[in-house]
Design a protein around this motif. Structure first.
Motif, mmCIF file in Angstrom:
data_model
loop_
_atom_site.group_PDB
_atom_site.id
_atom_site.type_symbol
_atom_site.label_atom_id
_atom_site.label_comp_id
_atom_site.label_asym_id
_atom_site.label_seq_id
_atom_site.Cartn_x
_atom_site.Cartn_y
_atom_site.Cartn_z
ATOM 1 N N THR A 333 0.696 -1.660 -0.049
ATOM 2 C CA THR A 333 -0.058 -0.044 -0.289
ATOM 3 C C THR A 333 1.096 1.338 -0.096
ATOM 4 O OG1 THR A 333 -0.196 -0.150 2.207
ATOM 5 C CG2 THR A 333 -1.437 -1.406 1.465
ATOM 6 N N GLN A 334 0.185 2.770 -0.201
ATOM 7 C CA GLN A 334 0.424 3.585 -0.196
ATOM 8 C C GLN A 334 1.744 3.454 1.766
ATOM 9 O OE1 GLN A 334 1.763 5.442 -3.245
ATOM 10 N NE2 GLN A 334 2.900 7.249 -1.889
ATOM 11 N N GLU A 335 1.122 3.612 2.225
ATOM 12 C CA GLU A 335 1.493 4.163 3.832
ATOM 13 C C GLU A 335 2.517 2.887 3.859
ATOM 14 O OE1 GLU A 335 -0.024 4.086 8.089
ATOM 15 O OE2 GLU A 335 -2.160 3.604 6.303
ATOM 16 N N GLN A 336 2.408 1.507 3.635
ATOM 17 C CA GLN A 336 3.372 0.525 4.204
ATOM 18 C C GLN A 336 4.937 1.257 2.509
ATOM 19 O OE1 GLN A 336 1.705 -2.880 2.535
ATOM 20 N NE2 GLN A 336 1.347 -3.929 4.041
ATOM 21 N N MET A 337 4.491 1.656 1.752
ATOM 22 C CA MET A 337 5.758 1.965 0.919
ATOM 23 C C MET A 337 6.522 2.914 1.403
ATOM 24 S SD MET A 337 7.635 1.549 -1.989
ATOM 25 C CE MET A 337 6.890 0.876 -2.533
ATOM 26 N N GLN A 338 5.928 4.959 2.425
ATOM 27 C CA GLN A 338 6.451 5.486 2.678
ATOM 28 C C GLN A 338 6.645 4.866 4.022
ATOM 29 O OE1 GLN A 338 2.875 8.200 3.408
ATOM 30 N NE2 GLN A 338 3.258 8.931 1.539
ATOM 31 N N ASP A 339 6.060 3.784 4.938
ATOM 32 C CA ASP A 339 7.024 3.503 5.817
ATOM 33 C C ASP A 339 7.964 2.615 5.551
ATOM 34 O OD1 ASP A 339 4.831 4.373 7.924
ATOM 35 O OD2 ASP A 339 4.220 1.705 8.072
ATOM 36 N N THR A 340 8.489 2.322 4.699
ATOM 37 C CA THR A 340 9.263 1.811 4.332
ATOM 38 C C THR A 340 10.801 3.014 4.093
ATOM 39 O OG1 THR A 340 8.367 -0.500 3.387
ATOM 40 C CG2 THR A 340 11.089 -0.184 2.379
ATOM 41 N N ILE A 341 10.076 3.947 3.076
ATOM 42 C CA ILE A 341 11.210 5.019 2.893
ATOM 43 C C ILE A 341 11.502 5.615 3.900
ATOM 44 C CG2 ILE A 341 11.468 7.492 2.067
ATOM 45 C CD1 ILE A 341 8.868 6.227 -0.226
ATOM 46 N N ARG A 342 10.850 5.718 4.931
ATOM 47 C CA ARG A 342 11.504 6.307 6.646
ATOM 48 C C ARG A 342 12.025 5.005 7.429
ATOM 49 N NH1 ARG A 342 6.112 8.389 6.938
ATOM 50 N NH2 ARG A 342 5.075 6.115 7.855
ATOM 51 N N THR A 343 12.328 4.373 6.834
ATOM 52 C CA THR A 343 13.059 2.834 7.875
ATOM 53 C C THR A 343 14.271 3.557 7.439
ATOM 54 O OG1 THR A 343 11.166 1.532 7.536
ATOM 55 C CG2 THR A 343 13.379 0.525 8.039
ATOM 56 N N VAL A 344 14.531 3.258 5.805
ATOM 57 C CA VAL A 344 15.856 3.346 4.560
ATOM 58 C C VAL A 344 16.374 4.624 4.658
ATOM 59 C CG1 VAL A 344 16.916 3.678 3.006
ATOM 60 C CG2 VAL A 344 15.382 1.731 3.362
ATOM 61 N N ALA A 345 15.240 5.802 5.417
ATOM 62 C CA ALA A 345 16.069 7.075 5.460
ATOM 63 C C ALA A 345 16.083 6.884 7.035
ATOM 64 C CB ALA A 345 15.198 8.191 5.933
ATOM 65 N N ASN A 346 15.803 6.654 8.334
ATOM 66 C CA ASN A 346 16.557 6.587 9.397
ATOM 67 C C ASN A 346 17.425 5.615 9.591
ATOM 68 O OD1 ASN A 346 14.356 7.995 10.316
ATOM 69 N ND2 ASN A 346 12.580 6.333 10.226
ATOM 70 N N ALA A 347 17.972 4.768 9.568
ATOM 71 C CA ALA A 347 18.828 4.072 8.826
ATOM 72 C C ALA A 347 20.211 4.686 8.734
ATOM 73 C CB ALA A 347 18.829 2.825 8.292
ATOM 74 N N ASN A 348 19.759 5.491 7.633
ATOM 75 C CA ASN A 348 21.086 6.449 6.571
ATOM 76 C C ASN A 348 21.384 6.875 7.488
ATOM 77 O OD1 ASN A 348 22.473 7.062 4.086
ATOM 78 N ND2 ASN A 348 21.515 8.696 5.119
ATOM 79 N N ASP A 349 19.959 7.738 8.200
ATOM 80 C CA ASP A 349 21.019 8.848 9.794
ATOM 81 C C ASP A 349 21.174 8.179 10.568
ATOM 82 O OD1 ASP A 349 19.407 10.694 7.900
ATOM 83 O OD2 ASP A 349 17.729 10.577 9.348
ATOM 84 N N GLN A 350 21.292 7.118 10.862
ATOM 85 C CA GLN A 350 22.224 6.654 12.084
ATOM 86 C C GLN A 350 23.450 5.952 11.601
ATOM 87 O OE1 GLN A 350 19.367 2.870 13.464
ATOM 88 N NE2 GLN A 350 20.480 3.398 15.169
ATOM 89 N N LEU A 351 23.770 6.500 10.194
ATOM 90 C CA LEU A 351 24.934 5.365 8.983
ATOM 91 C C LEU A 351 25.685 6.548 9.526
ATOM 92 C CD1 LEU A 351 24.339 2.785 6.630
ATOM 93 C CD2 LEU A 351 25.483 2.848 8.993
ATOM 94 N N VAL A 352 25.161 7.624 9.178
ATOM 95 C CA VAL A 352 26.111 9.304 9.066
ATOM 96 C C VAL A 352 26.431 9.758 10.087
ATOM 97 C CG1 VAL A 352 25.722 11.566 8.274
ATOM 98 C CG2 VAL A 352 24.635 9.477 6.180
ATOM 99 N N GLU A 353 25.616 9.582 10.761
ATOM 100 C CA GLU A 353 26.158 10.042 12.761
ATOM 101 C C GLU A 353 26.971 8.904 12.746
ATOM 102 O OE1 GLU A 353 23.792 10.324 17.437
ATOM 103 O OE2 GLU A 353 22.476 9.654 15.453
ATOM 104 N N LEU A 354 26.743 8.019 12.844
ATOM 105 C CA LEU A 354 27.990 6.885 13.154
ATOM 106 C C LEU A 354 29.311 6.913 12.226
ATOM 107 C CD1 LEU A 354 28.131 4.325 15.720
ATOM 108 C CD2 LEU A 354 28.393 2.866 13.038
ATOM 109 N N THR A 355 29.537 7.425 11.347
ATOM 110 C CA THR A 355 30.110 8.005 10.464
ATOM 111 C C THR A 355 30.870 9.053 11.205
ATOM 112 O OG1 THR A 355 29.188 6.392 8.578
ATOM 113 C CG2 THR A 355 31.168 8.117 8.563
ATOM 114 N N ASP A 356 30.122 9.934 11.796
ATOM 115 C CA ASP A 356 30.635 11.269 11.065
ATOM 116 C C ASP A 356 31.763 11.175 13.429
ATOM 117 O OD1 ASP A 356 29.370 13.061 9.623
ATOM 118 O OD2 ASP A 356 27.961 13.453 10.583
#
Length: 525
Positions: A333-356
């Motif tokens: 569903t559209q909501e599930q797709m947005q949740d998936t994108i948010r999951t990827v974005a949050n995980a990416n933010d974690q990786l960037v923060e850890l790398t910094d």
């Protein structure tokens, strides 16, 4: 052999081993880039070894004439120690090119005196004689005053140059290194002076002078940049191991003397008992050193494990999200797709923060690189940080109270690094405070300083953990149950950045479960 002489020799031998190890350690550490400072330090440690070995051989020589030769050789080593010390400090302070003439003059005069001591030792030293508990000790010759006048002039000049360099230096790291050089010089002058008194027949026990060889330890420190482990932690441990080793050595010597005494008063006393006890002491010392040596490896292993876990968690979430998205739009569903994108974005933010965080940790060894100092309004920065964290504290049902003075408080710092410091402090308060708890933030002016206090009602810090809270890779045992993403390097970096800004950070707590308070002090511009 008198007990005092045994102790004197033991400390000298330990100093010889220490200098050989320091020279080897610095050479190994700098093997990829061996510069003039490293080479000069190596010659310095070798001259210390030459002085100490010749000194002991002179004391234990078979006759007065041989002792005189060894003592002349030891004084040759002491002259060259000062020559290489001057050269090394000139390199450290960056004035070698400006003081070429002076350095050349010190080399020529120093080597000239050293050669004179080798080829005409009788001009500087008379045949040795027994003094106090020494079988042989120095007797000054007719030219001895030339050597001591040279020592005095060069040492005074060196202290003047160091003082000027310290006053003119703006680089925080270099200035801090110069403090260690000052300490090392004053230490060397103090301990060596106690040995010179008996030189002139002043009946003062020169036992303290046997510690001279350890003056190179602070000098080795200033050559070594911060890398994976804080060298000051290693230095403290090295001192601890040294003290314990000396203590064990003295105890073994004492037991050996007791064993020999018992054999004299009672020939039937089993000699193996004393030997077994000494063997047990040696085994205990070896076990102690082995256990302590493992601590560094354990810290490194724990840090690697934590970092691996921190990277694996967001990467796993990204993999699951991609797997979910690969099912196709028709199955999501559209909501599930947005949740998936948010999951990827949050995980990416974690990786960037850890790398910094890891990049900032790596830059701790060279704080000046990329450091952009400017005037920062601490009021505005803290207020902005409080407002940014309000939603996070609310989500966790933590009360966030702030009292920030309206008085303009401007400090000189790198805004990004200062913001990083506040993030670490606020993140810790958020992570280690339970729901329904309270966090208080206050900013006020005290005299010529700005004081920021962040106090929470969280898990607190035990008295055992409190002294180590700013150590690299250190995590208190009670943090493991808080489900946090700590790596054990945040507060270490806070301390380094605050020191670079000329400020201080301190932690206090009444104990586990009683909250903690972090106080950051900044000098006003």
């Amino acid at each position: 052999m008198p007990v005092e002489l045994q102790l004197y020799e033991f400390i000298f031998y330990f100093g010889i081993i220490t200098n050989l190890m320091l020279g080897g350690f610095v050479l190994f550490h700098s093997r990829k880039q061996i510069d003039t400072a490293v080479v000069t330090f190596l010659f310095l440690t070798l001259m210390v070894v030459l002085f100490q070995v010749s000194h002991i051989l002179g004391i234990k020589a078979p006759n007065a004439e041989t002792s005189e030769v060894f003592f002349a050789l030891s004084m040759t080593g002491s002259v060259l120690i000062l020559v290489f010390m001057v050269h090394w400090i000139f390199v450290l302070t960056g004035i070698r090119s400006k003081r070429k003439f002076v350095l050349t003059l010190i080399y020529i005069t120093g080597i000239g005196i050293a050669l004179a001591e080798i080829f005409i030792p009788e001009a500087f030293f008379l045949p040795s004689v027994p003094k106090m508990y020494f079988p042989y000790y120095y007797v000054p010759g007719p030219w001895e005053w030339i050597m001591h006048l040279w020592y005095t002039l060069v040492t005074v000049y060196l202290l003047i140059e160091l003082s000027i360099a310290y006053q003119c230096e703006d680089n925080f790291i270099t200035k801090n290194r110069l403090r260690y050089v000052f300490f090392s010089l004053f230490y060397a002058l103090s301990v060596s002076a106690t040995g010179a008194l008996l030189f002139y027949d002043i009946q003062f026990d020169p036992l303290f002078s046997s510690l001279f060889g350890f003056y190179t330890i602070p000098l080795a420190y200033v050559l070594i940049r911060y890398e994976l482990f804080d060298i000051r932690i290693l230095a403290k441990r090295a001192i601890l191991y040294g003290v314990v080793t000396i203590g064990f050595g003295l105890l073994i010597m004492g037991m050996n003397n007791v064993n020999e005494y018992l054999q004299i008063i009672d020939p039937d006393f089993p000699k193996w008992i004393g030997q077994a006890f000494i063997a047990a002491l040696v085994g205990g010392l070896a076990l102690f050193v082995w256990n302590k040596a493992r601590e560094a490896d354990i810290l490194k292993y724990e840090f690697t494990t934590i970092i691996t876990h921190k990277f694996r968690t967001p990467l796993t979430r990204i993999r699951w999200a991609i797997a979910e998205a690969s099912k196709g739009k028709e199955r999501l569903t559209q909501e599930q797709m947005q949740d998936t994108i948010r999951t990827v974005a949050n995980a990416n933010d974690q990786l960037v923060e850890l790398t910094d965080t890891l990049i900032t940790l790596n830059d701790m060894g060279n704080m000046e690189r990329g450091y952009q100092e400017t005037a920062v309004s601490l009021n505005q920065l803290v207020e902005r940080m409080v407002q940014a964290y309000v939603p996070f504290f609310q989500d966790k049902h933590i009360v966030l109270l702030s009292h920030i003075t309206n008085e303009g408080l401007v400090v000189k710092a790198d805004p990004k690094k200062l913001e990083f410091v506040l993030q670490i402090i606020f993140n810790n308060a958020l992570a280690y405070t339970h729901p329904q708890g309270t966090v208080r933030v206050s900013l006020a002016k005290e005299d010529h300083r700005v004081v920021l206090v962040v106090a929470d009602t969280g898990i607190g810090i035990s008295a055992i953990n409190l002294p180590h809270i700013f150590d690299k890779f250190y995590r208190a045992a009670n943090t493991s149950g808080t489900n946090t993403d700590g790596t054990g390097v945040g507060l270490f970096m806070v301390k380094k950045i605050m020191e670079r800004n000329g400020g201080e950070v301190a932690a206090s707590s009444l104990g586990e479960g009683k909250g903690s308070t972090f106080t950051l002090t900044f000098p006003l511009q």
